[in-house]
Design a protein around this motif. Structure first.
Motif, short mmCIF file in Angstrom:
data_model
loop_
_atom_site.label_atom_id
_atom_site.label_comp_id
_atom_site.label_asym_id
_atom_site.label_seq_id
_atom_site.Cartn_x
_atom_site.Cartn_y
_atom_site.Cartn_z
N GLN A 51 -5.11 8.62 -9.04
CA GLN A 51 -4.65 7.27 -8.77
C GLN A 51 -3.47 7.25 -7.80
OE1 GLN A 51 -6.26 4.76 -9.22
NE2 GLN A 51 -7.06 4.42 -11.27
N ILE A 52 -2.66 8.30 -7.80
CA ILE A 52 -1.60 8.39 -6.79
C ILE A 52 -2.23 8.43 -5.40
CG2 ILE A 52 0.27 9.81 -5.86
CD1 ILE A 52 0.86 10.75 -8.69
N LEU A 53 -3.22 9.30 -5.25
CA LEU A 53 -3.93 9.41 -3.97
C LEU A 53 -4.60 8.09 -3.61
CD1 LEU A 53 -4.98 11.29 -1.69
CD2 LEU A 53 -6.94 11.79 -3.18
N ASN A 54 -5.26 7.48 -4.57
CA ASN A 54 -5.96 6.21 -4.35
C ASN A 54 -5.00 5.12 -3.91
OD1 ASN A 54 -8.29 4.23 -4.90
ND2 ASN A 54 -6.71 3.49 -6.27
N THR A 55 -3.89 4.98 -4.61
CA THR A 55 -2.94 3.89 -4.33
C THR A 55 -2.25 4.07 -2.98
OG1 THR A 55 -2.53 3.75 -6.72
CG2 THR A 55 -1.01 2.59 -5.28
N LEU A 56 -1.83 5.30 -2.70
CA LEU A 56 -1.14 5.56 -1.44
C LEU A 56 -2.05 5.32 -0.24
CD1 LEU A 56 1.32 6.62 0.13
CD2 LEU A 56 0.41 8.94 -0.19
N LEU A 57 -3.25 5.87 -0.28
CA LEU A 57 -4.16 5.72 0.85
C LEU A 57 -4.57 4.26 1.05
CD1 LEU A 57 -6.52 8.83 0.43
CD2 LEU A 57 -4.68 8.49 2.10
N PHE A 58 -4.86 3.56 -0.04
CA PHE A 58 -5.31 2.18 0.12
C PHE A 58 -4.19 1.28 0.62
CE2 PHE A 58 -6.26 -2.14 -1.26
CZ PHE A 58 -7.52 -2.30 -0.69
N THR A 59 -2.99 1.46 0.12
CA THR A 59 -1.86 0.65 0.57
C THR A 59 -1.65 0.80 2.08
OG1 THR A 59 -0.78 0.84 -1.59
CG2 THR A 59 0.60 0.17 0.27
N LEU A 60 -1.72 2.03 2.56
CA LEU A 60 -1.51 2.28 3.98
C LEU A 60 -2.67 1.77 4.84
CD1 LEU A 60 -0.01 5.89 3.88
CD2 LEU A 60 1.21 3.74 4.24
N LEU A 61 -3.89 2.05 4.43
CA LEU A 61 -5.04 1.68 5.24
C LEU A 61 -5.30 0.17 5.23
CD1 LEU A 61 -7.58 4.53 4.35
CD2 LEU A 61 -6.33 4.23 6.49
N THR B 98 7.57 -4.70 1.32
CA THR B 98 6.41 -5.25 0.60
C THR B 98 5.37 -4.18 0.35
OG1 THR B 98 6.78 -7.43 1.59
CG2 THR B 98 4.61 -7.01 0.63
N LEU B 99 5.15 -3.31 1.33
CA LEU B 99 4.21 -2.20 1.15
C LEU B 99 4.64 -1.29 0.00
CD1 LEU B 99 3.43 -1.11 4.83
CD2 LEU B 99 1.89 -2.28 3.26
N TRP B 100 5.93 -0.99 -0.02
CA TRP B 100 6.47 -0.15 -1.09
C TRP B 100 6.29 -0.83 -2.44
CZ3 TRP B 100 7.29 4.56 -2.28
CH2 TRP B 100 8.20 4.93 -3.27
N SER B 101 6.54 -2.14 -2.47
CA SER B 101 6.38 -2.90 -3.71
C SER B 101 4.92 -2.90 -4.16
CB SER B 101 6.86 -4.34 -3.50
OG SER B 101 6.63 -5.12 -4.65
N ILE B 102 4.00 -3.06 -3.19
CA ILE B 102 2.57 -3.05 -3.53
C ILE B 102 2.17 -1.69 -4.08
CG2 ILE B 102 0.25 -3.10 -2.54
CD1 ILE B 102 1.23 -5.26 -0.62
N PHE B 103 2.67 -0.60 -3.43
CA PHE B 103 2.34 0.74 -3.91
C PHE B 103 2.86 0.96 -5.33
CE2 PHE B 103 3.87 5.07 -4.65
CZ PHE B 103 2.67 5.76 -4.59
#
Length: 242
Positions: free
Chosen positions: A177-187, A197-202
């Motif tokens: 889920q760390i991998l999932n959340t980080l990649l999806f937030t960025l992409l 906001t990106l940091w908050s979403i992650f």
């Protein structure tokens, strides 16, 4: 009704639905849940809400249930069945992407009242779908692989194949889920929101995934119990018909 109550209610309903699907339809039921969750999460993820003091996208719980599905399948039906669920999720995402974008190409009737709303909802869908498709594929295959790596480790270390289900479940899901959340937030959101906001979403997304991953452990145990009872009932039926 507050967002927090709705989110917690969603967890109960979605996880309960997955278990009922497995109880009554076996592997096919879990495959259906995985496909539905993947498609609906790709719609929900464009909605930003505030709950538990954090900004977060909807769709987190629906994405989380796909990890529950692959963990139950890994535990009860094998690695091949779990990877098949991932493949079906990818197929569903591609199918949804093509169909949803075709809606925007039609010339609406003069009496139409929905085309504008549909176009507004789905204009960001391609980026979301491509992002979720890439992230879903990578993180889910990684989750299945890591689940079986944990399983091999605990079986070799303790000589018991059934023990430490909680470890392989949480050990695979929390890491993937760390991998999932980080990649999806960025992409999905890079360039759409500012860095805070990106940091908050992650953080908020992973916090939700973290809690949901812990909550899904009893569901995985229940899934294994459903499987054990089905196997026992089938064995009993064979004995009676012998």
């Amino acid at each position: 009704m507050t967002n927090e109550v709705l989110l917690m209610g969603s967890v109960v309903f979605i996880f309960g639905s997955a278990l009922l699907a497995y109880r009554f339809f076996g592997k096919a039921g879990l495959y259906c849940v995985s496909v539905l969750a993947t498609v609906l999460a790709n719609i929900e993820v464009v909605i930003l809400v505030r709950a538990f003091g954090m900004e977060q996208t909807l769709g987190n719980v629906l994405f989380a249930v796909t990890f529950l599905v692959t963990d139950i399948l890994s535990e009860c039906e094998g690695k091949k069945a779990a990877n098949k669920a991932v493949g079906l999720g990818v197929l569903a995402s591609v199918f949804f992407l093509v169909i949803s974008q075709s809606w925007r190409l039609y010339v609406p009737s003069e009496a139409d009242t929905m085309q504008k709303a549909v176009a507004e909802v789905f204009h960001n869908t391609p980026r979301m779908i491509f992002s979720s498709l890439a992230v879903y594929t990578v993180s889910q295959l990684f989750d299945v692989w890591l689940y079986h790596r944990w399983w091999a480790f605990t079986e070799k270390r303790f000589g018991d194949r059934r023990r430490f289900l909680w470890l392989r479940n949480n050990g695979s899901t929390l890491v993937s889920q760390i991998l999932n959340t980080l990649l999806f937030t960025l992409l999905a959101f890079w360039g759409t929101y500012d860095l805070p906001t990106l940091w908050s979403i992650f953080l908020s997304s992973y916090a939700i995934y973290f809690v949901v991953a812990l909550l899904d452990t009893p569901a995985v145990y229940l899934g294994r119990r459903i499987h054990d009872r089905a196997v026992a009932a089938e064995a009993q039926a064979r004995r009676e018909n012998a």
